[in-house]
Design a protein around this motif. Structure first.
Motif, short mmCIF file in Angstrom:
data_model
loop_
_atom_site.label_atom_id
_atom_site.label_comp_id
_atom_site.label_asym_id
_atom_site.label_seq_id
_atom_site.Cartn_x
_atom_site.Cartn_y
_atom_site.Cartn_z
N SER A 1 -65.48 28.55 -49.86
CA SER A 1 -64.49 29.52 -49.40
C SER A 1 -63.65 29.98 -50.58
N GLN A 2 -63.75 31.27 -50.89
CA GLN A 2 -62.90 31.83 -51.93
C GLN A 2 -61.43 31.77 -51.52
N TYR A 3 -61.19 31.89 -50.21
CA TYR A 3 -59.82 31.81 -49.69
C TYR A 3 -59.19 30.46 -50.03
N LEU A 4 -59.94 29.37 -49.86
CA LEU A 4 -59.42 28.06 -50.21
C LEU A 4 -59.40 27.85 -51.72
N ARG A 5 -60.39 28.41 -52.41
CA ARG A 5 -60.46 28.20 -53.86
C ARG A 5 -59.27 28.82 -54.58
N ARG A 6 -58.81 29.96 -54.09
CA ARG A 6 -57.71 30.63 -54.78
C ARG A 6 -56.37 29.93 -54.57
N SER A 7 -56.35 28.93 -53.67
CA SER A 7 -55.11 28.19 -53.48
C SER A 7 -54.86 27.19 -54.61
N LYS A 8 -55.85 27.03 -55.48
CA LYS A 8 -55.67 26.11 -56.60
C LYS A 8 -54.77 26.78 -57.64
N PRO A 9 -53.72 26.11 -58.08
CA PRO A 9 -52.78 26.76 -59.01
C PRO A 9 -53.44 27.20 -60.31
N GLN A 10 -54.54 26.54 -60.69
CA GLN A 10 -55.22 26.94 -61.92
C GLN A 10 -55.76 28.37 -61.84
N SER A 11 -55.89 28.90 -60.60
CA SER A 11 -56.48 30.22 -60.44
C SER A 11 -55.47 31.35 -60.59
N PHE A 12 -54.17 31.06 -60.54
CA PHE A 12 -53.21 32.15 -60.60
C PHE A 12 -51.95 31.84 -61.41
#
Length: 356
Positions: free
Chosen positions: A55-66
């Protein structure tokens, strides 16, 4: 008070993770002190399932992504941390969920013969498609009888689960996503304790805690909101002639604004209740920015926080803008077919408040 042994114990002390309300120590004590030697417990057993998903939706919740590298430097162990513990979440709310294997049967609990110590196991399965493992979904079956003819389940995306809104599933987001290759075997490691269940991609002797500090400081819900920041919302701040930008929020919001190179204009107010009448004396051409995610303690809802936030505009200079600027509140009538069966007054039913 001494009670004679009973022949039957019926219980429903289960949460969405199964164990969080203390069913194991409770039934262990009940069997020892209340149940006769030939007695039974309903439900008789439980079976716990896990399934890897993408799930990209769950993956983007990782702080390393933003988050910025400057922000992440405050948490040097974040990449080696296990991340958040599993949390309740209704899987119907994941917009891009992709199942990467068949459901995997893991731990089984016989409520008449409960374990006396934590259990650690490794489970093997096979991927059914290519992708990236971003999280595990965890759910359970309650077996009401030993013949397994009658069961209750909170299995995701099932009609039975949708009808039982008080039980959701649990999600364990992996701090580091793992590749999945179709037909390839993989292992999931699990630990079952008296009050919790953990699954991960690596072996562990006990359920890991957060070692970086980030996951203790910021909840998953908070990080999801931060990951959805749309920079276009802040175009006015970059393009307008604002002498001061008052940022009301936590360090995640502050980091986002700093990434837009607005550092020199920012006044950070981490707690909205620190806003006082003195702010009205500041210079004009100001912007007040918040994502309306304040500390939940003392607040009934985010709507209450938003109303308080906008009520402060009377203290600010007339040309100050607020982001967000307004909200739409939608109301609709519904019919409750079985609300009359509740043993509580309607005013006390969760989610429905008829008081003036």
């Amino acid at each position: 008070m001494d009670l004679p042994p009973v022949d039957l114990i019926v219980t429903e002390i289960f949460d969405s993770e199964l164990l969080g309300e203390g069913v194991i120590p409770t039934l262990r004590h009940a069997k020892s002190h209340l149940l006769s030697e030939s007695g039974r417990i309903i439900p008789a057993a439980a079976r716990i399932w896990v399934q890897p998903i993408q799930s990209q939706y769950l993956r983007r919740s990782k702080p390393q992504s933003f988050a910025s590298s400057t922000f992440l430097e405050k948490y040097p162990s974040i990449n080696s941390c296990d991340g958040w513990s599993s949390f309740s979440f209704r899987c119907e709310g994941i917009p891009d969920l992709v199942e990467l294997s068949q459901p995997i049967s893991t731990f089984e609990l016989d409520f008449l013969n409960l374990p006396s110590a934590p259990i650690s196991k490794k489970f093997e399965a096979q991927f059914t498609r290519d992708g990236m493992v971003d999280a595990f979904i965890i759910w359970w079956d309650l077996l009401l009888d030993r013949e397994e003819d009658i069961r209750i389940s909170n299995r995701p995306l099932s009609e039975e689960s949708i009808q039982r809104h008080h039980w959701t599933q649990c999600i364990k987001i992996l701090n580091t996503s793992m590749p999945a290759c179709i037909s390839e075997s993989f292992h999931i490691h699990g630990i079952l304790s008296d009050t919790s269940i953990w699954f991960g991609g690596f072996p562990a002797e006990e359920i890991p805690d957060c070692i970086c500090g980030f996951h203790d400081a910021f909840s998953w819900e908070r990080v999801i909101i931060a990951s959805e920041f749309d920079d276009s919302r802040f175009n006015k701040l970059r393009d307008g002639e604002y002498h001061e930008i008052i940022c009301i929020g936590d360090a995640l919001l502050l980091d986002r604004l700093q990434q837009l190179h607005l550092d020199s204009k920012i006044t950070w107010v981490p707690d909205i209740e620190e806003m006082d009448e003195g702010i009205g004396d500041r210079q004009p051409h100001r912007a007040i920015v918040s994502d309306l995610w304040f500390d939940q303690i003392g607040w009934e809802s985010q709507l209450e926080m938003a109303i308080y936030f906008w009520s402060l505009r009377s203290l600010w200079h007339g040309d100050a803008i607020t982001i967000p600027s307004h909200a739409n509140i939608n109301v609709y009538a519904v019919r409750f077919h079985h609300l009359q069966r509740s043993r509580y007054p309607p005013s006390e039913v969760h989610g429905f408040d008829y008081t003036p």
